[in-house]
Design an enzyme around this catalytic site. Structure first.
Site, PDB file in Angstrom:
ATOM      1  N   HIS A 208      68.704  92.466  -3.794  1.00 49.70           N
ATOM      2  CA  HIS A 208      69.889  91.855  -3.188  1.00 49.70           C
ATOM      3  C   HIS A 208      70.977  91.825  -4.257  1.00 49.70           C
ATOM      4  O   HIS A 208      70.853  91.133  -5.251  1.00 49.70           O
ATOM      5  CB  HIS A 208      69.565  90.436  -2.708  1.00 49.70           C
ATOM      6  CG  HIS A 208      70.745  89.704  -2.149  1.00 49.70           C
ATOM      7  ND1 HIS A 208      70.651  88.836  -1.102  1.00 49.70           N
ATOM      8  CD2 HIS A 208      72.046  89.699  -2.498  1.00 49.70           C
ATOM      9  CE1 HIS A 208      71.845  88.350  -0.818  1.00 49.70           C
ATOM     10  NE2 HIS A 208      72.702  88.848  -1.666  1.00 49.70           N
ATOM     11  N   GLU A 275      77.725  91.299   0.395  1.00 47.45           N
ATOM     12  CA  GLU A 275      76.293  91.393   0.096  1.00 47.45           C
ATOM     13  C   GLU A 275      75.793  92.796   0.419  1.00 47.45           C
ATOM     14  O   GLU A 275      76.078  93.324   1.495  1.00 47.45           O
ATOM     15  CB  GLU A 275      75.503  90.423   0.976  1.00 47.45           C
ATOM     16  CG  GLU A 275      75.672  88.977   0.643  1.00 47.45           C
ATOM     17  CD  GLU A 275      74.696  88.118   1.462  1.00 47.45           C
ATOM     18  OE1 GLU A 275      73.896  88.667   2.247  1.00 47.45           O
ATOM     19  OE2 GLU A 275      74.761  86.902   1.304  1.00 47.45           O
ATOM     20  N   GLU A 288      76.208  91.775   4.685  1.00 47.28           N
ATOM     21  CA  GLU A 288      77.028  90.695   5.246  1.00 47.28           C
ATOM     22  C   GLU A 288      78.156  90.410   4.285  1.00 47.28           C
ATOM     23  O   GLU A 288      78.080  90.760   3.113  1.00 47.28           O
ATOM     24  CB  GLU A 288      76.215  89.383   5.363  1.00 47.28           C
ATOM     25  CG  GLU A 288      74.994  89.477   6.214  1.00 47.28           C
ATOM     26  CD  GLU A 288      74.162  88.195   6.194  1.00 47.28           C
ATOM     27  OE1 GLU A 288      74.608  87.173   5.637  1.00 47.28           O
ATOM     28  OE2 GLU A 288      73.050  88.236   6.738  1.00 47.28           O
ATOM     29  N   ARG A 292      82.984  82.223   1.695  1.00 49.14           N
ATOM     30  CA  ARG A 292      83.052  80.960   0.948  1.00 49.14           C
ATOM     31  C   ARG A 292      82.930  81.213  -0.551  1.00 49.14           C
ATOM     32  O   ARG A 292      82.607  82.334  -0.978  1.00 49.14           O
ATOM     33  CB  ARG A 292      81.887  80.065   1.369  1.00 49.14           C
ATOM     34  CG  ARG A 292      80.556  80.749   1.062  1.00 49.14           C
ATOM     35  CD  ARG A 292      79.346  79.920   1.428  1.00 49.14           C
ATOM     36  NE  ARG A 292      78.102  80.525   0.965  1.00 49.14           N
ATOM     37  CZ  ARG A 292      77.439  81.479   1.596  1.00 49.14           C
ATOM     38  NH1 ARG A 292      77.886  81.972   2.735  1.00 49.14           N
ATOM     39  NH2 ARG A 292      76.315  81.972   1.087  1.00 49.14           N
TER      40      ARG A 292
HETATM   41  C1  MV4 Z   1      67.056  93.327   5.355  1.00 47.21           C
HETATM   42  C2  MV4 Z   1      65.910  93.606   4.577  1.00 47.21           C
HETATM   43  C3  MV4 Z   1      65.399  94.876   4.626  1.00 47.21           C
HETATM   44  N1  MV4 Z   1      65.972  95.815   5.409  1.00 47.21           N
HETATM   45  N2  MV4 Z   1      67.571  94.303   6.131  1.00 47.21           N
HETATM   46  C4  MV4 Z   1      67.397  88.659   4.333  1.00 47.21           C
HETATM   47  C5  MV4 Z   1      68.644  87.882   4.212  1.00 47.21           C
HETATM   48  C6  MV4 Z   1      69.565  88.465   5.194  1.00 47.21           C
HETATM   49  N3  MV4 Z   1      70.903  88.417   4.720  1.00 47.21           N
HETATM   50  C7  MV4 Z   1      69.070  89.870   5.372  1.00 47.21           C
HETATM   51  N4  MV4 Z   1      67.799  89.961   4.717  1.00 47.21           N
HETATM   52  C8  MV4 Z   1      67.112  91.128   4.625  1.00 47.21           C
HETATM   53  N5  MV4 Z   1      67.627  92.127   5.364  1.00 47.21           N
HETATM   54  C9  MV4 Z   1      67.035  95.496   6.143  1.00 47.21           C
HETATM   55  N6  MV4 Z   1      67.586  96.446   6.916  1.00 47.21           N
HETATM   56  C10 MV4 Z   1      65.383  92.584   3.804  1.00 47.21           C
HETATM   57  C11 MV4 Z   1      65.968  91.336   3.822  1.00 47.21           C
HETATM   58  C12 MV4 Z   1      65.343  90.327   3.007  1.00 47.21           C
HETATM   59  C13 MV4 Z   1      66.027  89.755   1.932  1.00 47.21           C
HETATM   60  C14 MV4 Z   1      67.336  90.104   1.606  1.00 47.21           C
HETATM   61  C15 MV4 Z   1      67.986  89.514   0.541  1.00 47.21           C
HETATM   62  C16 MV4 Z   1      67.332  88.558  -0.202  1.00 47.21           C
HETATM   63  C17 MV4 Z   1      66.052  88.192   0.110  1.00 47.21           C
HETATM   64  C18 MV4 Z   1      65.388  88.779   1.168  1.00 47.21           C
HETATM   65  C19 MV4 Z   1      64.085  88.408   1.451  1.00 47.21           C
HETATM   66  C20 MV4 Z   1      63.438  88.981   2.480  1.00 47.21           C
HETATM   67  C21 MV4 Z   1      64.071  89.934   3.273  1.00 47.21           C
END
Ligand code: MV4
Length: 444
Positions: A208, A275, A288, A292
């Site tokens: 992330h 993000e 996203e 803020r």
């Molecule tokens: C994802 C992903 C894998 N592939 N989308 C979690 C927070 C939300 N903003 C979106 N998230 C995720 N989206 C796709 N297409 C994995 C996550 C995710 C994650 C993302 C950021 C930080 C921690 C996370 C923990 C689990 C899953």
């Protein structure tokens, strides 16, 4: 410039905003609930108004009470901090209609970025990389099956009104899709009052990575580099750093260009964060946009030397950014840990109560953002963040050494905290090697 600003928040971020106001020569008005009478933000502000009982619904989430406080106190602007009403478009709209400047983007932009489907579609149209999927609401399970077959499993179902990990569902095979789709839809309706679902390719163990931007009302948009936020537990970030150990100069330029292009395309104004998810190949995809100021903003402040909260206030007052892109330099390395009043030994159960003894670390490169002090009682009504410990070093290794010695010196007695967990993380060879992803803690 504003004469008096109401701080519509509590805890460490209320304190942080009051610091910025003081440095700008602006009077501050704190609001507080009956559960927060002894909080530091009440003491530090020039004025303080009790707005109601402890429950968030009757205090920090209560728009009529907050607006009354803003009008009675003669505030000309309001800073929402993060959480609570910070990304509520109706609140921003009511502020504007009441002649109180909302320190953040206008309600149209908050609304737009709150709809994750609309946000992704706009960013894709602007040329920002997005994950393969379908750029709209999935109307029915038939369509979901068709799209999933096209992009290939695993896929992820997300709620249009979700964000920050709420209302997501990973689907490994076509056999699960039917059930997962209906569950996702009803959960989205129950949680957000909006059943719309979108679909995208699921990235396994991504990083992330987010990019801080600043945009003023004069058309200037700059980025302040990235933050690595992969170390999290149940979608709560625990440790953030800048720069990311996984981002090189070329990737940084691409990320920064994408973030600026995206922000410009929607006419964004204020501080904001784009993000991204980054896969094993170093390819990144927009996820996203947050409208803020974020919890982890200090790591960017430490490496750039730019006060993001002050810039955010100046932007809202119609001033030009105090820095241009050429002035932005990422110097050294910063790491932040979020210290929560939670017991890691008891499944991270909240641990409110009296702080019987407190010693905060100091020395070179150490910053602490907090509202707590010795003798303060942490109330049980709110989130458990009690302090952020931020360190800066010339490079990542120096920052890690500083974090280790600061955590060792940090003394809190009377309540349990997540300090021992942070000590484990910063000793972990995988962390030291920069080998982290969003599943770091699950592999223990
Ligand atoms: C994802 C992903 C894998 N592939 N989308 C979690 C927070 C939300 N903003 C979106 N998230 C995720 N989206 C796709 N297409 C994995 C996550 C995710 C994650 C993302 C950021 C930080 C921690 C996370 C923990 C689990 C899953």
């Amino acid at each position: 410039m504003f004469r008096r600003v109401l701080v519509a928040n509590r805890g460490e971020i209320a304190v942080r905003i009051i610091y910025a106001l003081k440095e700008l020569g602006i009077e501050s008005v704190a609001i507080y609930s009956e559960g927060d009478r002894d909080s530091l933000h009440v003491e530090l502000a020039d004025y303080a108004i009790c707005i109601g009982p402890p429950s968030p619904a009757e205090s920090y989430l209560n728009i009529p009470r907050i607006m009354s406080a803003a009008i009675i106190s003669g505030a000309d602007a309001l800073h929402p901090g993060y959480g609570f009403l910070a990304e509520n478009p109706d609140f921003a709209d009511i502020c504007e209609r009441s002649g109180i400047k909302f320190i953040g983007p206008d309600s149209r932009l908050i609304n737009l970025m709150g709809d994750k489907i609309a946000a992704k579609k706009l960013m894709k149209e602007a040329g920002v990389p997005t994950l393969p999927g379908y750029d709209g609401e999935i109307p029915d399970v038939k369509t979901a099956e068709k799209i999933a077959d096209e992009i290939g499993y695993p896929i992820i179902l997300k709620a249009a009104a979700g964000g920050g990990g709420r209302g997501m569902r990973i689907v490994e095979s076509p056999l699960e899709l039917n059930k997962s789709f209906s569950t996702a839809q009803s959960e989205a309706l129950a949680s957000f009052g909006d059943p719309r679902i979108y679909i995208e390719k699921y990235i396994e163990k991504p990083r992330h990575i987010e990019v801080q931007i600043l945009a003023d009302t004069r058309g200037n948009v700059i980025h302040l580099g990235e933050r690595e936020c992969s170390i999290q537990r149940r979608h709560q970030k625990l440790l953030e750093e800048s720069p990311s150990p996984a981002v090189n100069e070329e990737m940084r330029r691409k990320l920064g260009d994408a973030a600026i292009k995206g922000a410009q395309s929607i006419g964004y104004v204020s501080a904001g964060t784009m993000e991204f998810l980054m896969d094993k190949n170093g390819d990144f995809y927009f996820m996203e946009m947050n409208t803020r100021i974020q919890v982890e903003h200090p790591v960017t402040e430490m490496v750039t030397g730019i006060d993001l909260v002050k810039e955010q206030i100046l932007i809202a007052a119609g001033e030009e950014l105090s820095v241009s892109q050429e002035d932005v330099e990422q110097r050294g390395h910063a790491i932040e840990v979020r210290i929560n009043a939670e017991d890691p030994e008891k499944g991270f159960a909240p641990s409110p109560g009296k702080i019987e003894l407190l010693h905060l670390p100091g020395g070179p490169g150490v910053r602490i953002d907090t509202h707590i002090y010795q003798g303060y009682t942490i109330p049980p009504y709110y989130d458990s963040l009690i302090a952020k410990l931020i360190v800066h070093g010339r490079d990542r290794n120096e920052a890690i050494s500083r974090m280790r010695r600061a955590l060792e010196e940090f003394l809190v007695q009377g309540i349990a905290t997540t300090i021992p967990l942070h000590q484990k993380i910063v000793e972990d060879p995988r962390f030291v090697a920069g080998d982290i992803d969003t599943h770091f803690l699950e592999r223990g």
